[in-house]
Write an enzyme that holds these catalytic residues in place. Structure first.
Site, mmCIF file in Angstrom:
data_model
loop_
_atom_site.group_PDB
_atom_site.id
_atom_site.type_symbol
_atom_site.label_atom_id
_atom_site.label_comp_id
_atom_site.label_asym_id
_atom_site.label_seq_id
_atom_site.Cartn_x
_atom_site.Cartn_y
_atom_site.Cartn_z
ATOM 1 N N VAL A 148 -68.033 9.517 27.425
ATOM 2 C CA VAL A 148 -69.451 9.279 27.701
ATOM 3 C C VAL A 148 -69.789 9.359 29.185
ATOM 4 O O VAL A 148 -70.969 9.447 29.551
ATOM 5 C CB VAL A 148 -69.918 7.918 27.134
ATOM 6 C CG1 VAL A 148 -69.827 7.919 25.615
ATOM 7 C CG2 VAL A 148 -69.134 6.766 27.745
ATOM 8 N N TYR A 198 -65.767 -6.506 33.674
ATOM 9 C CA TYR A 198 -66.320 -6.411 32.326
ATOM 10 C C TYR A 198 -67.682 -7.094 32.253
ATOM 11 O O TYR A 198 -68.648 -6.540 31.710
ATOM 12 C CB TYR A 198 -65.347 -7.035 31.331
ATOM 13 C CG TYR A 198 -65.740 -6.848 29.888
ATOM 14 C CD1 TYR A 198 -65.710 -5.582 29.305
ATOM 15 C CD2 TYR A 198 -66.137 -7.923 29.101
ATOM 16 C CE1 TYR A 198 -66.079 -5.399 27.979
ATOM 17 C CE2 TYR A 198 -66.496 -7.753 27.781
ATOM 18 C CZ TYR A 198 -66.469 -6.491 27.218
ATOM 19 O OH TYR A 198 -66.840 -6.312 25.901
#
Length: 254
Positions: free
Chosen positions: A58, A160
């Site tokens: 992606v 994250y």
């Protein structure tokens, strides 16, 4: 939006939450394209649901554009995009010896989870915007995936939490940007789910994590994530929002 008969794209659709979404969309009559970095797994899931499997990272605009061309050739432009692809990772900013964490690790996670999400959004929205609107005036819907770590990041989750927090933060401006084109944007922030990644952990660790969820005191099931994703697609008034799906979980520092 009615799901039956629509072209749909699921990124990260070869396993876990993405696979559950792909199967649920197909069960409701959508023509599903499964996109994943693992071409073999993407094709396996696609074959099982009568869809098409495509491979792309992606973050790679050229590869993603080629994959979207493949979606159009197979099913037409995707009006439904479920962006589930992402990676995890945890590392304290300072090691036991006081040395700083490598910047490359932070860049990689933010690159895939945040920049990858924006890349999927911009390339799919451009194609949706060229479609004729449905009777409702809607041209498409994009559902992205964040995490409860966006709000309750644990020790070592700087990269994250930052990446998923970025997804949450851009949900509203994306929805505002795309409102004039009749494209809705929403995000799901899942908690602890029973995915292949979770299953790599020792059973006692899985049980301890499940016990940390207030109610129901268990891990979430991928099908429950898929149910919410489908509801967002169907509910034409749900726009610009991030929905936590976590059994009332609030993550502890560790």
């Amino acid at each position: 939006m009615q799901i039956k008969g629509q072209s749909a794209l699921v990124t990260g659709g070869a396993s876990g939450l993405g696979e559950a979404v792909a199967r649920a969309l197909a069960a409701q009559g959508a023509h599903v394209a499964v996109l994943d970095r693992d071409a073999d797994k993407a094709r396996r899931v696609a074959a099982a649901i009568g869809g098409v499997g495509l491979a792309a990272d992606v973050t790679d605009s050229a590869a993603l554009t080629a994959a979207l061309d493949g979606v159009e050739q197979a099913h037409g432009t995707a009006r439904i995009v479920l962006h589930v692809a992402g990676i995890g990772g945890a590392q304290r900013i300072l090691g036991k010896d006081g040395s700083p964490a490598p910047l490359e690790a932070f860049e990689r996670i933010v690159g895939v989870n945040l920049i990858g999400s924006y890349n999927v959004a911009r390339l799919t929205a451009a194609r949706m915007a060229a479609l004729q609107p449905l009777d409702s005036g809607e041209r498409g819907v994009l559902v992205m995936t964040a995490s409860v770590a966006a709000f309750d990041g644990q020790i070592g989750q700087e990269a994250y939490a930052a990446s998923k927090g970025g997804v949450v933060s851009m949900t509203l401006p994306l929805a505002r940007d795309l409102a004039t084109h009749g494209i809705r944007v929403a995000t799901i922030a899942p908690g602890l789910f029973d995915t292949p990644l979770m299953q790599t952990l020792p059973e006692p660790v899985q049980q301890a994590l499940a016990a940390s969820v207030p109610f129901p005191q268990r891990l979430g099931q991928p099908g429950e994530f898929a149910e919410l994703a489908l509801h967002i697609v169907r509910n034409g008034y749900l726009n610009g929002e991030t929905v936590r799906l976590d059994g009332c979980l609030r993550m502890a520092p560790r």
